[in-house]
Scaffold this motif. Sequence first.
Motif, PDB file in Angstrom:
ATOM      1  N   THR A  15       0.861  -1.403  -0.115  1.00  0.00           N
ATOM      2  CA  THR A  15      -0.142  -0.085  -0.197  1.00  0.00           C
ATOM      3  C   THR A  15       0.968   1.335  -0.031  1.00  0.00           C
ATOM      4  O   THR A  15       2.078   1.070   0.282  1.00  0.00           O
ATOM      5  N   GLY A  16       0.100   2.515  -0.095  1.00  0.00           N
ATOM      6  CA  GLY A  16       1.032   3.616   0.027  1.00  0.00           C
ATOM      7  C   GLY A  16       1.772   3.668   1.124  1.00  0.00           C
ATOM      8  O   GLY A  16       2.961   4.396   1.079  1.00  0.00           O
ATOM      9  N   VAL A  21       8.331   7.262  -2.033  1.00  0.00           N
ATOM     10  CA  VAL A  21       8.059   7.780  -3.413  1.00  0.00           C
ATOM     11  C   VAL A  21       8.950   9.122  -3.466  1.00  0.00           C
ATOM     12  O   VAL A  21       8.959  10.020  -2.881  1.00  0.00           O
ATOM     13  N   SER A  51      -1.803   2.699  -5.415  1.00  0.00           N
ATOM     14  CA  SER A  51      -0.870   3.558  -4.628  1.00  0.00           C
ATOM     15  C   SER A  51      -0.453   4.763  -5.507  1.00  0.00           C
ATOM     16  O   SER A  51      -0.372   5.873  -4.786  1.00  0.00           O
ATOM     17  N   VAL A  52       0.260   4.602  -6.557  1.00  0.00           N
ATOM     18  CA  VAL A  52       0.881   5.780  -7.243  1.00  0.00           C
ATOM     19  C   VAL A  52       0.316   5.838  -8.772  1.00  0.00           C
ATOM     20  O   VAL A  52       1.067   6.566  -9.198  1.00  0.00           O
ATOM     21  N   ARG A 108      -8.029   5.927  -5.634  1.00  0.00           N
ATOM     22  CA  ARG A 108      -7.345   4.634  -6.219  1.00  0.00           C
ATOM     23  C   ARG A 108      -8.244   4.189  -7.269  1.00  0.00           C
ATOM     24  O   ARG A 108      -7.266   3.613  -8.039  1.00  0.00           O
ATOM     25  N   ARG A 111      -6.473   6.261 -10.075  1.00  0.00           N
ATOM     26  CA  ARG A 111      -5.004   5.796 -10.163  1.00  0.00           C
ATOM     27  C   ARG A 111      -4.845   4.549 -10.950  1.00  0.00           C
ATOM     28  O   ARG A 111      -4.006   4.286 -11.938  1.00  0.00           O
TER      29      ARG A 111
END
Length: 133
Positions: A15-16, A21, A51-52, A108, A111
């Motif tokens: 997960t984030g 990052v 997450s990204v 989410r 993304r």
Amino acid sequence: GVQPGAAVLVHHGLTGGHLVVSADGRVRGVLGWSDAVLGDPAEDIAGLALSVGSPAAVRAATLAGYGARPCLRGLWLARCDAVIHLAEALDGHGGGPPPATVPLLRTRLRRAWEPILLERVTELRDDGRDDTA
């Protein structure tokens, strides 16, 4: 590179909160490997996408040595999970105000559905191979 069909170490809970990052959006590290297992890299690629974002997830997976098939499996896993979790949250609020998690779930979902070039240029063969290298 990663060999087709090989068991690989996966985070199993990406997960984030487990990601380092950089300011430019590149994944620089992954923390919290205590629950790691041997499994399908698509699971971690899905966690990255949620997450990204999909482009960053595919970039990180490609740099790790994964090919088109695990990347696309990971993206579809992320997309399905995102739709299901958002639908469950919206359906379960009983007509009252939506739960506080809805904005995060919408982020989410957005993304996971970011377009990537790989989907447009890759023609996957149906020959049973898992092009992970």
